[in-house]
Design a protein around this motif. Structure first.
Motif, PDB file in Angstrom:
ATOM      1  N   GLY A 139      -3.455  -3.315 -56.360  1.00 24.87           N
ATOM      2  CA  GLY A 139      -2.836  -3.431 -55.045  1.00 24.87           C
ATOM      3  C   GLY A 139      -3.615  -2.759 -53.942  1.00 24.87           C
ATOM      4  O   GLY A 139      -4.841  -2.669 -53.984  1.00 24.87           O
ATOM      5  N   LYS A 140      -2.850  -2.265 -52.958  1.00 29.90           N
ATOM      6  CA  LYS A 140      -3.458  -1.652 -51.764  1.00 29.90           C
ATOM      7  C   LYS A 140      -2.556  -0.557 -51.247  1.00 29.90           C
ATOM      8  O   LYS A 140      -1.376  -0.484 -51.570  1.00 29.90           O
ATOM      9  CB  LYS A 140      -3.679  -2.710 -50.683  1.00 29.90           C
ATOM     10  N   THR A 141      -3.126   0.290 -50.399  1.00 29.69           N
ATOM     11  CA  THR A 141      -2.389   1.336 -49.695  1.00 29.69           C
ATOM     12  C   THR A 141      -2.635   1.156 -48.217  1.00 29.69           C
ATOM     13  O   THR A 141      -3.772   1.040 -47.774  1.00 29.69           O
ATOM     14  CB  THR A 141      -2.860   2.737 -50.121  1.00 29.69           C
ATOM     15  N   VAL A 142      -1.549   1.119 -47.443  1.00 26.68           N
ATOM     16  CA  VAL A 142      -1.636   1.108 -45.988  1.00 26.68           C
ATOM     17  C   VAL A 142      -1.259   2.517 -45.551  1.00 26.68           C
ATOM     18  O   VAL A 142      -0.228   3.043 -45.957  1.00 26.68           O
ATOM     19  CB  VAL A 142      -0.699   0.060 -45.358  1.00 26.68           C
ATOM     20  N   TRP A 143      -2.112   3.142 -44.748  1.00 25.99           N
ATOM     21  CA  TRP A 143      -1.899   4.529 -44.341  1.00 25.99           C
ATOM     22  C   TRP A 143      -1.910   4.621 -42.822  1.00 25.99           C
ATOM     23  O   TRP A 143      -2.480   3.783 -42.129  1.00 25.99           O
ATOM     24  CB  TRP A 143      -2.968   5.446 -44.934  1.00 25.99           C
ATOM     25  N   ALA A 144      -1.247   5.668 -42.342  1.00 22.90           N
ATOM     26  CA  ALA A 144      -1.226   5.949 -40.894  1.00 22.90           C
ATOM     27  C   ALA A 144      -1.169   7.458 -40.699  1.00 22.90           C
ATOM     28  O   ALA A 144      -0.496   8.162 -41.453  1.00 22.90           O
ATOM     29  CB  ALA A 144      -0.012   5.293 -40.252  1.00 22.90           C
ATOM     30  N   VAL A 145      -1.886   7.941 -39.701  1.00 27.12           N
ATOM     31  CA  VAL A 145      -1.877   9.354 -39.345  1.00 27.12           C
ATOM     32  C   VAL A 145      -1.124   9.479 -38.023  1.00 27.12           C
ATOM     33  O   VAL A 145      -1.431   8.778 -37.060  1.00 27.12           O
ATOM     34  CB  VAL A 145      -3.311   9.912 -39.224  1.00 27.12           C
TER      35      VAL A 145
END
Length: 147
Positions: A139-145
């Protein structure tokens, strides 16, 4: 920053981390948002603060996307929060098991209207100081800071 690159962020080496898996359902997405706010409050980011409200919107959008677009039957999605002591930012990561559907950055249409789809990520783009996508083994990881 390009959406498919990982930042050189010190938050990858966080002092505080929260990790939880949720059912890939609308109920799981709502629970992810609620638990994220509870955990951030425990870390000193108060309920109702600007940072808490921004986190609520970002977690809600990323979790909804994981449930709607990243859903694989029988597989959960994962929420991870990272905070470095004394830092003025924190990181939200939502991972799903479907790597073939990657989110795209969207902008308002040239005529001032709005294109269909991808509007939630426009919100993430507005609230986050940086965000992106990285591949995982599955899968994938969507990240936000966020500040």
């Amino acid at each position: 920053m390009k959406a498919d690159t990982e930042p050189a962020s010190p938050l990858v080496h966080a002092d505080f981390a929260f990790l939880q898996r949720f059912s890939s359902t609308r109920r799981g997405a709502r629970l992810a948002r609620r638990l994220a706010l509870h955990q951030l409050d425990a870390w000193g980011i108060a309920y109702g603060s600007e940072a808490s409200e921004a986190a609520a919107l970002v977690v809600a959008e990323l979790a909804a996307n994981a449930v709607t677009h990243g859903h694989v039957p029988g597989r959960d999605f994962e929420l991870r929060l990272l905070l470095r002591a004394g830092a003025d930012t924190f990181r939200i990561e939502v991972s799903d098991t479907r790597g073939d559907r990657r989110p795209e950055r969207r902008r308002p249409a040239a005529d001032g209207g709005v294109e269909e789809g991808g509007l939630g990520l426009l919100l993430v783009d507005t609230l986050a100081s940086e965000w992106g996508v990285r591949d995982r083994q599955v899968g994938k990881t969507v990240w936000a800071v966020l500040a």
